[in-house]
Scaffold this active site. Structure first.
Site, PDB file in Angstrom:
ATOM      1  N   ASP A 160      15.125  32.782  28.716  1.00 11.76           N
ATOM      2  CA  ASP A 160      14.816  33.034  30.133  1.00 11.76           C
ATOM      3  C   ASP A 160      13.304  32.927  30.344  1.00 11.76           C
ATOM      4  OD1 ASP A 160      13.945  35.422  28.936  1.00 11.76           O
ATOM      5  OD2 ASP A 160      15.839  36.414  29.393  1.00 11.76           O
TER       6      ASP A 160
ATOM      7  N   ASP B  28      10.073  34.690  32.064  1.00  6.20           N
ATOM      8  CA  ASP B  28       9.557  35.911  32.695  1.00  6.20           C
ATOM      9  C   ASP B  28       8.225  35.619  33.369  1.00  6.20           C
ATOM     10  OD1 ASP B  28      11.706  37.298  31.672  1.00  6.20           O
ATOM     11  OD2 ASP B  28      10.649  37.848  29.837  1.00  6.20           O
TER      12      ASP B  28
ATOM     13  N   ASP C 243       3.490  43.913  22.725  1.00  5.97           N
ATOM     14  CA  ASP C 243       3.645  44.320  21.326  1.00  5.97           C
ATOM     15  C   ASP C 243       2.938  43.423  20.310  1.00  5.97           C
ATOM     16  OD1 ASP C 243       5.517  42.381  21.998  1.00  5.97           O
ATOM     17  OD2 ASP C 243       7.269  43.485  21.272  1.00  5.97           O
TER      18      ASP C 243
HETATM   19  P1  ATP Z   1      13.322  37.270  24.083  1.00  2.00           P
HETATM   20  O1  ATP Z   1      13.199  35.845  23.706  1.00  2.00           O
HETATM   21  O2  ATP Z   1      14.290  37.975  23.254  1.00  2.00           O
HETATM   22  O3  ATP Z   1      13.508  37.505  25.553  1.00  2.00           O
HETATM   23  P2  ATP Z   1      10.793  38.481  24.615  1.00  2.00           P
HETATM   24  O4  ATP Z   1       9.547  38.577  23.801  1.00  2.00           O
HETATM   25  O5  ATP Z   1      10.709  37.690  25.870  1.00  2.00           O
HETATM   26  O6  ATP Z   1      11.920  37.905  23.668  1.00  2.00           O
HETATM   27  P3  ATP Z   1      11.563  40.632  26.285  1.00  2.00           P
HETATM   28  O7  ATP Z   1      12.287  41.870  25.931  1.00  2.00           O
HETATM   29  O8  ATP Z   1      12.141  39.679  27.258  1.00  2.00           O
HETATM   30  O9  ATP Z   1      11.282  39.908  24.904  1.00  2.00           O
HETATM   31  O10 ATP Z   1      10.116  41.082  26.764  1.00  2.00           O
HETATM   32  C1  ATP Z   1       9.207  40.240  27.439  1.00  2.00           C
HETATM   33  C2  ATP Z   1       7.791  40.555  26.995  1.00  2.00           C
HETATM   34  O11 ATP Z   1       7.471  41.922  27.309  1.00  2.00           O
HETATM   35  C3  ATP Z   1       7.530  40.440  25.502  1.00  2.00           C
HETATM   36  O12 ATP Z   1       7.246  39.129  25.106  1.00  2.00           O
HETATM   37  C4  ATP Z   1       6.360  41.390  25.300  1.00  2.00           C
HETATM   38  O13 ATP Z   1       5.164  40.796  25.693  1.00  2.00           O
HETATM   39  C5  ATP Z   1       6.693  42.501  26.277  1.00  2.00           C
HETATM   40  N1  ATP Z   1       7.482  43.575  25.656  1.00  2.00           N
HETATM   41  C6  ATP Z   1       8.827  43.701  25.647  1.00  2.00           C
HETATM   42  N2  ATP Z   1       9.216  44.801  25.002  1.00  2.00           N
HETATM   43  C7  ATP Z   1       8.099  45.396  24.581  1.00  2.00           C
HETATM   44  C8  ATP Z   1       7.836  46.592  23.858  1.00  2.00           C
HETATM   45  N3  ATP Z   1       8.822  47.368  23.428  1.00  2.00           N
HETATM   46  N4  ATP Z   1       6.538  46.909  23.615  1.00  2.00           N
HETATM   47  C9  ATP Z   1       5.536  46.121  24.067  1.00  2.00           C
HETATM   48  N5  ATP Z   1       5.729  44.994  24.732  1.00  2.00           N
HETATM   49  C10 ATP Z   1       6.986  44.621  25.004  1.00  2.00           C
HETATM   50 MG    MG Z   2      12.245  37.477  27.415  1.00  2.00          MG
END
Ligand code: ATP
Ligand code: MG
Length: 460
Positions: free
Chosen positions: A78, A80, A159
């Site tokens: 997705d 963001d 993170d």
């Molecule tokens: P995915 O491909 O699984 O969606 P993602 O990195 O995009 O991986 P998300 O949960 O969609 O994960 O989160 C979007 C963004 O928000 C992350 O890339 C990170 O920058 C931030 N983020 C998400 N969860 C956390 C957390 N627990 N602590 C700090 N930053 C976070």
């Molecule tokens: Mg994501």
């Protein structure tokens, strides 16, 4: 707070947000010639959202997982978007936006069939801006985190450096504050700031690290792996409902086998599934052989070809040995097989809920899969037609296949169930008749009354 960052300039905060003195870092702008992305790399929905926010006078970029995945040559699941518009302001720009989330308040904007997540820049817990709140719990855990801020601040609460890149599709540059671009290039997963602190602030980051390691092949390094092992216990302080979501994210993205290995290596599995971990015998987790391993491989194969996977199947496989051990204890005490399974199932799932909260809609299906094992093994002729119609038959049959592959149930029996699904109704009747021929009515009645005896011949 984050000592390795040099405080460079004090830029004015983006948009109307004015916090106390914001930490300001000079981002590096990476041009297209280096990053290789273009506007065409991103979904049309995300493009439209960014365009509309900018036309309304707000800043807007892509951030996080989608930028990371694009740079790694993967298809993001997705897109963001991050902006300096507050959630309510986002709703004013998109009438169809829905505000969601308690821990993080953000907007979901629907664009055709896509839903784009739009979040407002947030300050890290250490630098409070305006318009929100940070609530800390025990061990420094962040419970609620709604302090809005500038992009310079937003980057610091993410993170990992690989997750902290912004992509501006209009100017076509990647915005990098934390050397994330180089880390992605080197396939390194590095915490932003002090790892021990970031990890105790939100222990779920340990699971996220495992997910990115398994899914993207990023390396954590020995020091971080040791740190995770030492802090795995912190997962006990995470709300079990959040852990359920995280478990599914880890196991249902096509790399369940690697996730499982990494969780065990890093001592996280025992925190999530203490009973399963204690009950496992070496055969269960033997690569390519045991039931758990095969279930995970099966899950990965299904995800990779786009077939649906259900949470119940995963939990049924992980907890099965623990249930069997308990079931056998009850049976030894003289309890009939079905109540023994039911009681063991309730006990094991009840305990598991203290760590990973399995929603009722899922646990009901887990129970059905386990209970149906007995009925599949017993093959009582009069119940077969109904069994084939049972809406959990397919999941229970798949589970039986796994058990048989793992050497736990009779192969001929599994083949019989495979065949009866393939043949037409007259032949099905014939197969059932042959079963009847194999035993007297008296035997069948006994089997119903005392199922434990009738089923033992198929049991492990
Ligand atoms: P995915 O491909 O699984 O969606 P993602 O990195 O995009 O991986 P998300 O949960 O969609 O994960 O989160 C979007 C963004 O928000 C992350 O890339 C990170 O920058 C931030 N983020 C998400 N969860 C956390 C957390 N627990 N602590 C700090 N930053 C976070
Ligand atoms: Mg994501």
């Amino acid at each position: 707070m984050f000592s390795f960052f040099k405080k460079v300039t004090s830029k004015s905060p983006v948009g109307s947000r004015q916090g106390p003195e914001p930490i300001s870092l000079e981002p590096v702008l990476i041009p297209a010639s280096q990053h290789g992305l273009s506007e065409a790399s991103i979904s049309s929905g995300a493009r439209k959202v960014i365009k509309a926010l900018r036309e309304a006078g707000y800043a807007a970029e892509l951030v996080g997982g989608c930028v990371r995945d694009l740079l790694l040559g993967q298809t993001p699941k997705d897109f963001d978007v991050v902006t300096d518009a507050l959630p309510e302001e986002v709703r004013q720009v998109f009438r169809r936006a829905r505000l969601i989330g308690r821990r993080f308040r953000l907007a979901h904007v629907r664009m055709g069939r896509e839903v784009i997540e739009v979040s407002t820049y947030r300050a890290s817990s250490a630098n409070s801006g305006q318009g929100g709140e940070v609530i800390h719990g025990d061990y420094g855990r962040i419970l609620r985190d709604n302090v809005f801020g500038t992009r310079d601040e937003d980057v610091l609460r993410r993170d990992f450096t690989a997750n902290a890149l912004y992509y501006d599709p209009v100017k076509n540059h990647v915005i990098d504050y934390v050397n994330g671009f180089e880390d992605i290039h080197q396939r390194r997963l590095r915490f932003i700031g002090e790892p021990a602190e970031r990890l105790s602030e939100d222990p779920v980051r340990m699971l996220r690290a495992v997910r990115f390691k398994a899914k993207l092949g990023l390396t954590l390094g020995d020091q971080i792996e040791d740190l995770i092992r030492d802090n795995a216990f912190l997962l006990r302080h995470v709300p079990p409902a959040r852990l359920f979501d995280e478990v599914l994210k880890m196991f249902h993205h096509g790399c369940a086998v690697s996730v499982f290995s990494a969780l065990r290596e890093l001592h996280l599995f025992a925190e999530l599934f203490p009973q399963a971990d204690r009950a496992f015998e070496s055969i269960d987790v033997a690569p390519g052989v045991g039931l758990v391993w095969r279930a995970l491989e099966n899950t990965d194969r299904r995800v990779q070809v786009g077939k649906p996977v259900i949470a119940a199947f995963l939990f049924a496989a992980l907890l099965w040995r623990a249930v069997r051990i308990q079931r056998d204890r009850y049976v030894q005490e003289g309890m009939p097989i079905l109540p023994a399974i039911q009681r063991s199932a309730t006990m094991v799932v009840g305990r598991e809920n203290q760590r990973v909260a399995i929603p009722r809609r899922v646990s009901t299906v887990i129970f059905e899969i386990w209970e149906l094992q007995d009925r599949l093994e017993a093959r009582r002729p009069r119940t077969i037609a109904r069994l084939l119609e049972n809406k959990r038959f397919r999941a229970a049959y798949d589970f039986l296949v796994l058990r048989s592959q793992a050497g736990e149930s009779d192969e001929a029996l599994t083949q019989w169930w495979t065949r009866i699904q393939e043949v037409d109704p007259p032949e099905q009747q014939q197969m059932i008749k042959l079963l009847k021929g194999g035993g007297s009515g008296h035997k069948r009645r006994r089997a119903r009354k005392r199922p434990s005896k009738s089923t033992t011949k198929h049991r492990e």
